[in-house]
Design an enzyme around this catalytic site. Structure first.
Site, PDB file in Angstrom:
ATOM      1  N   ARG A 130      -5.695  -3.861   8.440  1.00  0.00           N
ATOM      2  CA  ARG A 130      -6.765  -4.527   9.202  1.00  0.00           C
ATOM      3  C   ARG A 130      -7.753  -3.496   9.744  1.00  0.00           C
ATOM      4  NH1 ARG A 130      -2.344  -8.225  12.074  1.00  0.00           N
ATOM      5  NH2 ARG A 130      -2.409 -10.056  10.708  1.00  0.00           N
ATOM      6  N   CYS A 244       5.219  -1.554   3.342  1.00  0.00           N
ATOM      7  CA  CYS A 244       4.615  -2.700   4.034  1.00  0.00           C
ATOM      8  C   CYS A 244       3.615  -2.265   5.094  1.00  0.00           C
ATOM      9  CB  CYS A 244       5.675  -3.547   4.724  1.00  0.00           C
ATOM     10  SG  CYS A 244       7.250  -3.578   3.924  1.00  0.00           S
TER      11      CYS A 244
END
Length: 319
Positions: A130, A244
């Site tokens: 993000r 991840c």
């Protein structure tokens, strides 16, 4: 004689309990058996360290998988984006139910949208993915923002905004939907602005690979379109050799002509967290008919991204 209850292993967070409760109801309907939730504390839940430092979101999965392998629970529910991309020996993802909204959302002070935030706004998120995309968007749209690393549950994160410590936080729409707090969102981020994490919005229902009858029952909850989409996204992630916590976004969406699904488009992005460099590519083709075809689609796009310099942007390579 009533059948023995099925034991569903879940993390203890409010979000995990909410999504596990929804799956429990669905499993109960297809099996005709009661389902009880078994709460399991994971290292990721008790550690205060940043996720990237303790092994990424996989730390939430390990304790649930250990409980499955020991036979303490019959099946477990994971947020698919937390699952390591490598298949676990002895376990199988028996179902990937229909995906929730995959988008990221902003919860900001004064009901502001991303583009309305004040100059120098502090935006909290725990995801390098993000940060990379928000910073890149800000650079190209003349916004001045500062991304601030945070972690914690939904309450904690939104609390930073309510207390005035941060101007906004970025969260997953799916999680807020599942805990009934979607009305607090002040901006839904288009996937053209921020591509979600691979598998975001989808759940994985995992059980022991040798439990054929349970696998068959759980398979009724599987959504084939969601499964091919997340398979392609996760294949891209695996081929980039990214854990991840790497700054990788990916989304496979189905392109329909009226009611008929014609094609699948897979988009991928990887970037430096300051947003100065992004590699963003997409590919469109027939909807994969097999698991292998979905894997191949992800691998092909990853190969193109690596050819354009994606490897140098990954920061810490996953080992």
């Amino acid at each position: 004689m009533t059948e023995k209850a099925l034991r569903l292993g879940t993390r203890r967070s409010k979000l995990a309990m909410a999504q596990s409760g929804q799956v429990a109801d669905a499993v109960s309907q297809v099996t005709g058996r009661p389902v009880e939730l078994v709460e399991i504390t994971t290292y990721g839940d008790v550690s205060r360290e940043h996720l990237a430092q303790i092994g990424g979101t996989g730390v939430f999965v390990a304790a649930l998988r250990d409980a499955l392998l020991r036979g303490d629970v019959d099946f477990a529910v994971h947020s698919l984006k937390d699952l390591p991309t490598a298949q676990h020996e002895g376990l199988v993802v028996a179902a990937v139910p229909e995906r929730e909204d995959p988008r990221d959302v902003v919860v900001a002070r004064d009901a502001r949208k991303l583009t309305d935030l004040p100059r120098g706004a502090r935006i909290g998120t725990g995801a390098p993915r993000r940060m990379a995309q928000l910073n890149a968007y800000a650079r190209t749209h003349g916004l001045e923002i500062e991304t601030v690393p945070i972690r914690g549950n939904v309450d904690t994160r939104i609390g930073y905004v309510r207390s005035g410590e941060l101007d906004a936080v970025v969260l997953a729409a799916a999680g807020l939907n599942r805990v009934g707090r979607i009305d607090e969102v002040t901006d839904f981020l288009s996937v053209d602005t921020v591509l979600p994490a691979p598998g975001q919005g989808a759940l994985a229902i995992e059980c022991a690979a040798d439990n054929a009858s349970l696998i068959a029952a759980l398979a009724e909850l599987d959504d084939p379109f969601t499964r091919v989409a997340v398979t392609a996204e996760r294949s891209l992630l695996a081929a980039l050799e990214a854990g991840c916590s790497a700054p990788v976004g990916a989304l496979a969406d189905l392109l329909a002509d009226g009611q008929i699904v014609k094609e699948m488009r897979l988009r991928g992005v990887v970037g430096t967290t300051d947003g100065s460099t992004l590699v963003q590519l997409s590919t469109t083709g027939p909807v994969p008919e097999t698991h292998e075809a979905a894997l191949a689609l992800g691998r092909e796009l990853a190969t193109e991204m690596l050819a354009q310099g994606a490897a140098g942007l990954m920061g810490e390579r996953a080992h």
